[in-house]
Design an enzyme around this catalytic site. Structure first.
Site, mmCIF file in Angstrom:
data_model
loop_
_atom_site.group_PDB
_atom_site.id
_atom_site.type_symbol
_atom_site.label_atom_id
_atom_site.label_comp_id
_atom_site.label_asym_id
_atom_site.label_seq_id
_atom_site.Cartn_x
_atom_site.Cartn_y
_atom_site.Cartn_z
ATOM 1 N N PRO A 272 -3.111 -4.160 -2.732
ATOM 2 C CA PRO A 272 -3.144 -3.784 -1.217
ATOM 3 C C PRO A 272 -4.294 -3.452 -1.201
ATOM 4 O O PRO A 272 -5.078 -2.469 -1.583
ATOM 5 C CB PRO A 272 -2.657 -2.387 -1.406
ATOM 6 C CG PRO A 272 -2.331 -2.052 -3.084
ATOM 7 C CD PRO A 272 -1.899 -3.109 -4.156
ATOM 8 N N GLU A 273 -5.541 -3.902 -0.593
ATOM 9 C CA GLU A 273 -6.790 -3.686 0.071
ATOM 10 C C GLU A 273 -6.448 -2.457 0.921
ATOM 11 O O GLU A 273 -8.098 -1.509 0.714
ATOM 12 C CB GLU A 273 -7.561 -4.305 1.145
ATOM 13 C CG GLU A 273 -7.887 -6.032 0.506
ATOM 14 C CD GLU A 273 -6.008 -6.883 -0.168
ATOM 15 O OE1 GLU A 273 -5.208 -6.674 0.659
ATOM 16 O OE2 GLU A 273 -6.700 -7.831 -0.176
ATOM 17 N N GLU B 97 10.660 -8.869 -1.722
ATOM 18 C CA GLU B 97 11.211 -7.090 -2.128
ATOM 19 C C GLU B 97 10.464 -7.154 -0.276
ATOM 20 O O GLU B 97 9.714 -6.471 -0.081
ATOM 21 C CB GLU B 97 10.374 -6.132 -2.036
ATOM 22 C CG GLU B 97 10.790 -6.542 -3.849
ATOM 23 C CD GLU B 97 12.602 -6.282 -4.820
ATOM 24 O OE1 GLU B 97 13.400 -5.560 -3.349
ATOM 25 O OE2 GLU B 97 13.478 -6.413 -5.248
ATOM 26 N N LEU B 98 12.114 -6.847 0.862
ATOM 27 C CA LEU B 98 10.976 -6.901 2.326
ATOM 28 C C LEU B 98 11.807 -5.411 2.852
ATOM 29 O O LEU B 98 12.147 -4.661 2.329
ATOM 30 C CB LEU B 98 11.161 -8.169 3.416
ATOM 31 C CG LEU B 98 10.786 -9.402 2.399
ATOM 32 C CD1 LEU B 98 11.432 -10.552 3.144
ATOM 33 C CD2 LEU B 98 9.428 -9.034 1.456
ATOM 34 N N TRP C 268 1.208 -1.659 0.263
ATOM 35 C CA TRP C 268 0.086 -0.143 0.143
ATOM 36 C C TRP C 268 0.830 1.103 -0.278
ATOM 37 O O TRP C 268 -0.094 2.470 -0.350
ATOM 38 C CB TRP C 268 -0.684 0.380 1.627
ATOM 39 C CG TRP C 268 -0.268 -0.221 2.459
ATOM 40 C CD1 TRP C 268 -0.595 -1.922 2.862
ATOM 41 C CD2 TRP C 268 0.426 0.056 3.249
ATOM 42 N NE1 TRP C 268 0.780 -1.204 3.860
ATOM 43 C CE2 TRP C 268 1.139 -0.409 4.660
ATOM 44 C CE3 TRP C 268 1.032 1.646 3.332
ATOM 45 C CZ2 TRP C 268 1.632 0.308 5.187
ATOM 46 C CZ3 TRP C 268 1.775 2.032 4.571
ATOM 47 C CH2 TRP C 268 2.068 1.779 5.360
ATOM 48 N N ASN C 269 1.887 1.186 0.528
ATOM 49 C CA ASN C 269 2.706 2.249 0.276
ATOM 50 C C ASN C 269 3.158 3.084 -1.015
ATOM 51 O O ASN C 269 3.074 3.796 -0.976
ATOM 52 C CB ASN C 269 3.761 2.397 1.014
ATOM 53 C CG ASN C 269 4.892 0.821 0.374
ATOM 54 O OD1 ASN C 269 4.868 0.175 -0.148
ATOM 55 N ND2 ASN C 269 6.131 1.278 1.356
ATOM 56 N N GLU D 73 12.505 -1.539 11.716
ATOM 57 C CA GLU D 73 12.145 -0.196 11.037
ATOM 58 C C GLU D 73 11.334 -0.010 11.457
ATOM 59 O O GLU D 73 9.760 -0.720 11.703
ATOM 60 C CB GLU D 73 11.716 -1.648 9.921
ATOM 61 C CG GLU D 73 11.172 -0.788 8.451
ATOM 62 C CD GLU D 73 10.599 -1.959 7.140
ATOM 63 O OE1 GLU D 73 10.351 -2.329 7.398
ATOM 64 O OE2 GLU D 73 10.749 -0.968 6.206
ATOM 65 N N GLY E 229 6.581 -6.345 1.546
ATOM 66 C CA GLY E 229 5.812 -6.476 2.001
ATOM 67 C C GLY E 229 6.850 -6.504 3.201
ATOM 68 O O GLY E 229 8.328 -5.983 3.010
ATOM 69 N N GLU F 30 14.026 -5.851 -8.774
ATOM 70 C CA GLU F 30 13.501 -5.621 -9.811
ATOM 71 C C GLU F 30 13.696 -4.210 -10.541
ATOM 72 O O GLU F 30 15.047 -3.434 -9.862
ATOM 73 C CB GLU F 30 11.972 -4.563 -9.206
ATOM 74 C CG GLU F 30 10.723 -6.499 -8.608
ATOM 75 C CD GLU F 30 9.861 -5.518 -7.508
ATOM 76 O OE1 GLU F 30 10.192 -4.871 -7.156
ATOM 77 O OE2 GLU F 30 8.798 -6.856 -7.871
ATOM 78 N N CYS G 2 10.426 1.137 1.701
ATOM 79 C CA CYS G 2 11.162 0.615 2.500
ATOM 80 C C CYS G 2 12.946 0.728 2.263
ATOM 81 O O CYS G 2 13.501 0.827 3.235
ATOM 82 C CB CYS G 2 10.979 -0.719 2.009
ATOM 83 S SG CYS G 2 10.979 -0.604 -0.086
HETATM 84 P P1 NAD Z 1 2.043 -6.348 7.198
HETATM 85 O O1 NAD Z 1 3.051 -7.272 7.996
HETATM 86 O O2 NAD Z 1 0.441 -6.716 8.249
HETATM 87 O O3 NAD Z 1 1.731 -6.976 6.117
HETATM 88 C C1 NAD Z 1 2.674 -6.115 5.086
HETATM 89 C C2 NAD Z 1 1.735 -6.107 3.503
HETATM 90 O O4 NAD Z 1 1.141 -7.451 3.478
HETATM 91 C C3 NAD Z 1 0.094 -5.756 3.124
HETATM 92 O O5 NAD Z 1 0.498 -5.673 1.705
HETATM 93 C C4 NAD Z 1 -0.589 -6.738 3.627
HETATM 94 O O6 NAD Z 1 -1.826 -6.575 2.485
HETATM 95 C C5 NAD Z 1 0.406 -8.410 3.247
HETATM 96 N N1 NAD Z 1 0.164 -9.710 3.737
HETATM 97 C C6 NAD Z 1 0.316 -9.264 5.187
HETATM 98 N N2 NAD Z 1 -0.487 -10.736 5.188
HETATM 99 C C7 NAD Z 1 -0.513 -11.468 4.250
HETATM 100 C C8 NAD Z 1 -0.449 -12.056 3.920
HETATM 101 N N3 NAD Z 1 -0.434 -13.435 4.921
HETATM 102 N N4 NAD Z 1 -0.269 -13.278 2.360
HETATM 103 C C9 NAD Z 1 -0.372 -12.403 1.555
HETATM 104 N N5 NAD Z 1 -0.430 -10.712 1.814
HETATM 105 C C10 NAD Z 1 -0.056 -10.430 3.297
HETATM 106 O O7 NAD Z 1 1.933 -4.746 7.705
HETATM 107 P P2 NAD Z 1 1.193 -3.596 7.528
HETATM 108 O O8 NAD Z 1 0.793 -3.033 9.281
HETATM 109 O O9 NAD Z 1 0.608 -3.618 6.144
HETATM 110 O O10 NAD Z 1 2.849 -2.155 7.005
HETATM 111 C C11 NAD Z 1 3.868 -2.196 8.011
HETATM 112 C C12 NAD Z 1 4.289 -3.261 7.632
HETATM 113 O O11 NAD Z 1 4.928 -3.275 6.238
HETATM 114 C C13 NAD Z 1 6.065 -1.877 7.943
HETATM 115 O O12 NAD Z 1 6.785 -2.604 9.403
HETATM 116 C C14 NAD Z 1 7.198 -2.397 6.631
HETATM 117 O O13 NAD Z 1 7.808 -3.484 6.959
HETATM 118 C C15 NAD Z 1 5.959 -3.248 5.867
HETATM 119 N N6 NAD Z 1 6.079 -3.018 4.594
HETATM 120 C C16 NAD Z 1 6.741 -2.665 3.635
HETATM 121 C C17 NAD Z 1 6.779 -2.250 2.495
HETATM 122 C C18 NAD Z 1 8.453 -2.407 1.528
HETATM 123 O O14 NAD Z 1 8.246 -1.602 0.487
HETATM 124 N N7 NAD Z 1 9.002 -3.333 1.462
HETATM 125 C C19 NAD Z 1 5.338 -2.335 2.210
HETATM 126 C C20 NAD Z 1 5.216 -2.187 2.899
HETATM 127 C C21 NAD Z 1 5.041 -2.632 4.420
#
Ligand code: NAD
Length: 477
Positions: free
Chosen positions: A177-178, A250-251, A151-152, A381, A228, A458, A284
């Protein structure tokens, strides 16, 4: 305020609600509902799998020129529609309009890059030991890809995955991203209008764990790509490994910034403040651990606080806003947790440090100094508008501190010394090192991390590597 109608996109068809379960979409600046997102049913997901499997059989045989034409046209449409797509991003994700529109415009370049590079997916001929033998190496698309984008950067992260998959000759099922879905629906419309055959791209929504469970469990899916958090990435990679599916991950990151005594301090402060608070720090590769050498520490901190204090925070649609709200309410609590921990450990909160009162998920731009090494902010992070500043004495000491975490995504260095630049470019354990400027994430450069920050790249010429199998053919005449 108009917000686009949301839908699923399966086998070339846009599917609106139709009695399906779904969720409200909130504007994080106002907390008002702007739209309703339909979730895919079990039947929808099965249909997407069947469509992607069928479409792959013909798309894998399409010529690189045909794929290139679709990607090039998609890039043109991204540029043409950047204004309206950007507005949707600001409404559901919160970032300032200029950032949202800029994100979409930059994707025009990504689509174009993939259009160019997909015509250069070459094999090779290996000279044989026997003149009667011909040995060739072919690169073939891996198959159906399940992509999970965050979602970012709701548009650019989806574009990178979809462009690479399509350019390589794969078909894709993308779960966007929902929380911030409008840009991904717009992306489906763009590829639809660009003439992508039906079934090559499918967009689904739902409860993330349920959708990923079903897609990863299907033998149809041969590759997964995810951007994510590290925790979710490890879980998905483990599931993929149990079925030997390919992975690009890409974490998270926790980017160190090393500012040496010999740096151009004013330039460092100016560029780093803008970069740190871009997208409210929800990036990230956001600089998060600022290591500043003791000779310039006080000057750097004073300049950083002054510039940060001047940032205009507000609704991303309002003129002049430089930082918008956090994307979701849960992020406000998460960021506050980092600040509370720092305070409890005796660090100095020099600026901000709290949510902004009133409606919306706003958190004040925050600068914290003199953090003890054990503070959460220096180890986990933060993914928010918080900069942690600490001092260092020697370059060898700071290199060890910068490399002390399991993350390894981006890192930044400011120094005028070639010796230091060489030491850090070779010594930093990271997928990307940017020295004296902030030059990451361009279409033509590889983007990716190591260790807990993921695997695969990527962008750059590496962009298709994760979407191709290598086949060796040897023929005796
Ligand atoms: P989260 O860990 O719940 O989710 C992160 C992402 O993963 C979201 O887009 C979510 O929809 C997806 N996700 C979660 N569980 C999943 C599953 N079982 N299967 C498939 N997708 C799944 O955290 P959050 O509150 O949404 O975001 C915060 C954290 O996520 C941050 O601390 C950051 O580390 C990370 N993040 C990283 C990036 C990046 O660009 N690397 C982007 C968004 C979020």
């Amino acid at each position: 305020m108009s917000y686009p109608q949301l839908s699923l996109y399966i086998d070339g068809e846009f599917i609106h609600g139709g009695g399906r379960k779904g969720q409200d979409i909130l504007n994080p600046a106002t907390e008002q509902v702007v739209g309703k997102l339909p979730h895919a049913t079990r039947e929808d997901l099965d249909r997407a799998l069947t469509a992607a499997a069928r479409a792959f059989e013909s798309w894998k045989k399409s010529s690189p020129l045909e794929r290139s034409k679709v990607l090039r046209r998609a890039g043109e449409l991204m540029r043409e529609r950047a204004g309206e797509i950007g507005r949707g991003i600001t409404l559901d994700q919160g970032k300032p309009l200029a950032e949202s529109t800029g994100e979409v415009l930059s994707c025009g370049e990504h689509a174009e890059w993939h259009a160019e590079e997909c015509r250069r997916i070459y094999g090779r001929v290996i000279p044989a030991r026997n003149p009667a033998v011909r040995q060739t190496v072919l690169r073939e698309p891996v198959g159906v890809v399940a992509a999970f984008s965050p979602w970012n950067f709701p548009f650019s992260q989806a574009v990178r995955k979809v462009s690479a998959a399509i350019g390589a000759g794969c078909s894709v099922i993308l779960k966007g991203p929902e929380d911030a879905p409008s840009a991904v629906v717009a992306l489906a419309q763009i590829f639809h209008d660009a003439g992508l055959p039906k079934g090559v791209l499918n967009i689904v929504w739902g409860v993330p764990s349920e959708v990923s469970e079903l897609l990863l469990g299907s033998p149809i899916v041969r590759k997964i790509t995810f951007t994510g958090s590290t925790a979710v990435g490890k879980m998905l990679a483990a599931k993929a490994a149990s079925q030997m599916k390919r992975c690009t991950m890409e974490l998270g990151g926790h980017a160190p910034v090393i500012v040496c005594d010999d740096a151009d301090v004013d330039q460092a402060v100016k560029s780093l403040v803008a970069f740190k608070f871009r997208n409210a720090g929800q990036v990230c590769i956001s600089p998060t651990r600022f290591y500043v050498q003791e000779g310039i520490y006080d000057r750097f901190v004073a300049g950083f606080v002054a510039k940060t204090g001047a940032l205009k925070v507000g609704d991303g649609l309002a003129e002049g806003t430089q930082m918008g709200p956090l994307a979701q309410k849960r992020r406000v609590a998460a960021v506050a947790g980092f600040v509370d921990d720092a305070r409890e450990r005796g660090a100095s909160v020099l600026l901000g440090g709290a949510p902004v009162p009133g409606l919306g998920h706003f958190f004040a731009p925050t600068v914290i100094a003199d953090l003890p090494e054990t503070s959460r902010l220096l180890n986990e992070e933060p993914f928010g508008p918080v900069a942690g500043l600490v001092r260092f004495k020697t370059v060898d000491e700071v290199l060890a501190r910068a490399n002390s975490l399991p993350y390894g995504l981006a890192s930044y260095v400011y120094t005028q010394s070639n010796r230091n630049a060489h030491l850090f470019s070779t010594g930093l354990a990271a997928g990307m090192v940017s020295i004296n400027h902030l030059g990451l994430a361009l279409a033509e450069t590889p983007f990716g991390g190591i260790n807990d920050s993921g695997m695969g790249s990527e962008g750059g010429v590496e962009t298709f590597d994760g979407y191709l199998n290598t086949k060796f053919v040897t023929q005796f005449n």
